[in-house]
Design an enzyme around this catalytic site. Structure first.
Site, PDB file in Angstrom:
ATOM      1  N   GLU A   1      68.356  23.763  55.676  1.00 37.51           N
ATOM      2  CA  GLU A   1      68.391  24.047  54.239  1.00 37.51           C
ATOM      3  C   GLU A   1      69.255  23.068  53.444  1.00 37.51           C
ATOM      4  OE1 GLU A   1      66.686  26.016  52.451  1.00 37.51           O
ATOM      5  OE2 GLU A   1      65.809  27.449  53.852  1.00 37.51           O
TER       6      GLU A   1
ATOM      7  N   GLU B   1      62.264  30.241  61.672  1.00 37.71           N
ATOM      8  CA  GLU B   1      62.860  31.527  61.296  1.00 37.71           C
ATOM      9  C   GLU B   1      61.739  32.445  60.831  1.00 37.71           C
ATOM     10  OE1 GLU B   1      66.126  31.289  58.448  1.00 37.71           O
ATOM     11  OE2 GLU B   1      66.891  29.467  59.406  1.00 37.71           O
TER      12      GLU B   1
END
Ligand code: IPT
Length: 997
Positions: free
Chosen positions: A441, A504
């Site tokens: 991220e 994820e």
């Protein structure tokens, strides 16, 4: 020191006097000493007590801290994170920086700790080098020995070494470490976790010969199924003409290869191995590599490494391990200990890995930073495939709409590249690591491209992952997060040229995740999808005790921390106390190594391993009749090859009498037949069930009994055998149900659409339920009628259930039919009016029974908690439990404990008085908890729940699935419940043990 700019606000320099990175190893004096840290040459353990003081700012630290040891300071035990020891404040944010964004600057008021310690160096040898090593310090630290500056480092979860030879005395050395909670590096260490700091991993000293083994690197490649190309490079710290490097690769049985070479600085060896065993996660065979540095016959130093011979590469767009296709069934793991945060000890990390293996998990992503270097050794040994992520996340820039701000800024290149370089060099000899990950991220930009290039230069053999290179333009593996099942299906159907993973998904916050089975079907279907990693392994709860001594777990906001992301960190498959949640068991059985199928009366078992034949497993098949096991058969599964199926012997068939309304099913269990490091003999490894008949309601006794029905004022009193029902003809409530003077009902069954909010429904709550006041609907009785005959009595109650302030609702009816066998059949119906037709948590009734009805026996799905979209760990059978045992202790209280597909659910007291709830047209969902839904809704921590005088029972004909939409998939259509017309029935039957006979 750098003049002018504070070194902790300068991303162009990540350390000073820090030694160049090298492979992690422990230098030993000979091959005979055990290869552990404690037996390292010249090992000095600097863990343990340190003097400690926390200052509000680096500028308030007195210069005397560095030069004067102060015995009056408080003592802390290193490794630790100081916020977990009561200094400073813990704060939890998912992505927000805890201070204003102004890179590379941080607040002048950055908490800064001084650590002081004294140590001796017995037998200080001027001919040796002394290396001081930190395995993890968060965030910036500088080191001073005997009052002199040694150096500094950043990169919290990367190790740092300093040569301190010239600073040491034999006795009474004084080391001072200054640690800043934040630094410029904090801008790239913004992972979703607690803000906490300190010397949180081991600190130790080793001594090395003047010229020593500086680094080594090994590469093992696949040539043929029985041929491995083994290359080893050894670097010495200096060039020598007189020293010999000698190595040996062996196991207890034999020496696979060995060699020696004299003179030089860099040594290259190369061998073609045959007659060896490949390493893979199912059989993690390791060999011992000893590399010795010798002078003549004298051994100067030995290093030891456990080698797994394995090859990872991409062939035709597929990841292959040892030329074999495989899939990763993984989890994302943070370092977290409920008492120590990221200062988790290696034994606890090992416990995590064993628990993963015990739950059929074969892969782990080290989200989102490197772990203790010994973590990878454990993965080599236990057989876990690792996506080794480095310490990089700049997520907080998303808050200002510019996620890539520093990722695409060349001024930060040094900082970014340093993180992948140190990580790869330290860990690249591990068999378990099959992929590098550049971080998480952080957007995309030039610094990611530079990291990738450096990664490939340092290790051309391993694929590189970075999720935010969305189309894998640069990296080798295409990866997404939280893609929905339908999208994964499309990805599988139309493959990208590079291998794909979902790094994820299945956000395991609170009760859940649901919907994993549907994901797994898609993962299993498509070769293109090679890995899936549930978010995440453990709840990051912080252990606390309330004033009554009850333990509970804190989360964001509980420390007065603001801003915070509340319980968004309570999203693991295991509770903070490291026991599996129902979510982990669900995952375990979906990724089990054995899969059953039942077609045309034939039962097959298939191995879902990738590399090795099944071992130490046995299939145990149960034929059940109305939930009772009537016949069993056992089959050995050993030797079943990857992907191979066998026809299993099924228990001797019994003749099903089609009119008997009996239910039959085949329950297929796989048990471990031997103890392994992670399984005990008898552990359940796989589970499936196949119904052989359609649903049929459970049978009940049908003795006709004495029956009477009388109205007394506004009460209707019905006697049916020993049971007595009393209805209030004004409210329509069942005000009493007793048998032989024992009261069974504390609260009349009430139609409800609500239960305590589960985290995975928060988004539905915010967007639909809260604006519709669905949680505070009111019921208004419109009419109550009754009719009786000599053998039954019918009570018909009409109500309206609707939220305040709005003009939609449900017109409902309860129809009670009390029969002369003691049973009351309850039909509940509803017809909505108004504009709301969205999803709701449930359609059912809620009633309460006295708290003495502790014992539960049921015929339905068990033994554990299950919900309509999370039921792989349960099967239809007969189970016993208690009201106290039924709830699942979620850190944040929320609806829990459901048992699905209930045919009959019986609550009984110690005297044997029972209340049975029977399903009629369709099976039910039932849960009975010792506290009310109101308590569950209001409590914010588990210690707040108090047992009440009554047991609240939810009986649901329809129950919304869990989904994982706290950050992921919405509940799938098949598991949705809508505010729509309904009509359901169930029955209540009171009884006593003796009346049953
Ligand atoms: C994703 C993060 O990678 C992970 O660290 C965690 O925060 C998870 O979400 C949610 O628990 S990214 C997403 C929040 C944009």
């Amino acid at each position: 020191m750098w003049e002018g700019i504070n070194p902790w606000e300068n991303p162009n320099i990540t350390g000073e006097n820090r030694l160049p990175p090298h492979a992690y190893f422990v230098p030993l004096s000979s091959r005979e000493v055990p290869p552990t840290r404690k037996s390292a040459s010249g090992f000095i353990d600097l863990n343990g007590n340190w003097k400690f003081k926390l200052y509000p700012s680096p500028f308030s630290v007195p210069s005397s801290s560095i030069t004067e040891y102060d015995p009056r300071l408080n003592t802390v035990s290193v490794p630790h994170m100081w916020q977990f020891d009561g200094y400073g404040t813990l704060q939890y944010t998912d992505e927000g920086y805890p201070f204003p964004i102004d890179p590379p600057n941080i607040p002048s008021q950055t908490p800064t700790a001084i650590y002081q310690k004294k140590f001796d160096v017995d037998g200080l040898d001027p001919n040796r080098r002394y290396i001081l090593r930190f395995d993890g310090v968060e965030s910036y630290f500088d080191v001073h020995i005997n009052g002199r500056y040694v150096g500094f480092s950043k990169g919290s979860r990367l190790s740092a070494e300093f040569d301190i030879t010239n600073f040491l005395l034999e006795k009474d050395n004084f080391i001072c470490v200054k640690v800043l909670q934040y630094s410029d590096a904090t801008y790239i260490e913004d992972q979703d976790m607690w803000w906490a700091s300190g010397i949180f991993r081991d600190v130790w000293i080793v001594s090395r010969p003047e010229v020593h083994i500086f680094d080594f690197r090994l590469v093992t490649s696949y040539l043929a199924s029985n041929k491995c190309d083994f290359s080893l490079e050894v670097d010495l710290s200096d060039h020598t003409g007189s020293l010999t490097v000698e190595w040996e690769l062996s196991d207890d049985a034999k020496v696979l290869a060995k060699d020696r070479m004299k003179a030089g600085k860099q040594f290259r060896f190369h061998r073609i191995l045959s007659d060896f065993t490949w390493w893979n996660p199912e059989k993690p065979k390791l060999y011992s590599l000893f590399i010795s540095l010798k002078h003549g016959g004298e051994t100067l130093e030995v290093i030891h490494h456990r080698v797994g011979l394995r090859d990872i590469r991409i062939v035709n767009g597929e990841l292959r391990l040892n030329n074999n296709y495989f899939k990763m069934h993984g989890v994302n793991r943070h370092d977290h200990d409920p008492k120590k945060g990221r200062a988790i000890d290696i034994e606890t990390a090992a416990q995590d890995l064993l628990l993963m293996k015990a739950n059929n998990i074969n892969s782990v992503r080290t989200s989102h930073y490197p772990n203790d270097p010994r973590f990878y050794e454990l993965c080599d040994e236990m057989g876990l495939l690792v996506i080794a992520e480095t310490d990089l996340e700049s997520h907080g820039f998303a808050n200002v709409g510019e996620l890539s701000r520093i990722t695409d800024d060349p001024d930060w290149e040094i900082s970014y590249v340093d993180r992948i370089e140190r990580h790869i060099i330290a860990q690249r000899n591990h068999a378990s690591i099959i992929m590098w990950s550049l971080g998480n991220e952080s957007g995309f930009g030039c610094n990611i491209v530079s990291m990738y290039k450096v990664a490939k230069g340092l290790d051309p053999t391993r694929p590189v992952h970075y999720e935010e290179d969305r189309n894998a333009d640069v990296v080798d593996v295409v990866s997404t997060m939280y893609s929905r099942v339908s999208q994964m299906h499309d990805f599988g159907e139309y493959p990208h040229p590079k291998p794909r993973i979902i790094c994820e998904y299945g956000h395991a916050m609170g009760n859940g995740p649901g919907g994993l089975a549907e994901y797994q079907q898609v993962f299993n279907k498509y070769r293109h999808i090679q890995g899936h990693f549930v978010w995440e392994w453990i709840d990051h709860g912080v252990e606390s005790k309330d004033s009554n001594g009850r333990i509970f777990y804190k989360y964001g906001g509980d420390f007065g921390d603001y801003p915070n992301n509340s319980n968004f960190c309570i999203d693991g498959l295991v509770f903070p106390w490291r026991t599996p949640s129902p979510g982990l068991l669900e995952y375990k059985f979906l990724i089990a190594p054995v899969e059953f199928s039942y077609e045309n009366g034939k039962l097959y078992a298939k191995s879902r391993q990738w590399f090795e034949p099944l071992e130490d497993l046995c299939a145990h098949i149960e034929l059940t009749r109305n939930g009772y096991v009537v016949a069993t058969s056992d089959s050995n599964l050993n030797g079943l090859q990857p992907g191979e199926s066998i026809l299993l012997e099924t228990p001797q068939k019994f003749e099903l009498d089609n009119d008997s309304q009996e239910e039959a099913s085949l329950t297929c269990k796989v048990f471990a037949t031997a103890n392994t490091p992670f399984r005990k003999h008898g552990d359940l490894v796989a589970l499936s069930q196949f119904p052989l008949t359609d649903y049929s309601p459970a049978k009940r006794k049908n003795h006709r009994r004495y029956f009477s029905c009388n109205r007394v004022n506004n009460e209707l009193i019905i006697h049916s055998g020993k049971a007595r029902y009393i209805f209030d003809l004004v409210t329509g409530d069942l005000t009493s149900l007793s048998i032989e003077h024992t009261e069974l009902i504390e609260q009349s069954p009430k139609i409800t659409f609500w239960h305590s909010l589960i985290d995975n429904h928060q988004q539905e709550f915010d967007s639909l339920w809260s604006p519709s006041y669905l949680d505070v609907c009111q019921e208004s009785v419109q009419s109550v009628d009754y009719r009786s005959t000599n053998n039954h009595c019918t009570i018909h109650v009409k109500t309206r259930i609707a939220p305040p302030s709005l003009d939609f609702g449900m017109r409902c009816a309860y129809t009670w039919t009390v029969h002369d066998n003691g049973e009351a059949v309850v039909r509940v119906e509803g017809n909505p009016y108004g504009s709301y037709d969205e999803i709701i948590p449930r359609i059912g009734v809620r009633l309460a029974v006295p708290s003495s009805f502790q014992n539960i026996n049921y015929y339905g799905r068990g033994p554990g908690e299950n919900y309509p979209d999370s039921k792989a760990a349960s099967y239809l059978g007969r189970f016993s439990t208690t009201v106290r045992e039924l709830p699942t202790p979620y850190v944040v209280p929320q609806d829990n404990g459901n048992r699905g597909e209930i045919r009959v659910f019986t609550l009984s007291n110690e005297e044997g008085t029972k209340l049975s709830i029977f399903a009629n047209e369709t099976p039910l969902n039932v849960r009975a908890l010792p506290y009310s839904d109101k308590q569950l809704s209001e409590a914010t921590h588990m210690n707040e729940l108090e047992e009440e005088d009554s047991i609240e029972v939810n009986i649901d004909a329809q129950l919304l699935g869990l989904g994982s939409n706290s950050w992921g998939s919405e509940v799938l259509d098949a598991y949705r419940v809508r505010f729509a017309p309904f009509s359901h029935t169930f029955s209540l039957q009171p009884s006593q043990s003796d009346t049953e006979k």
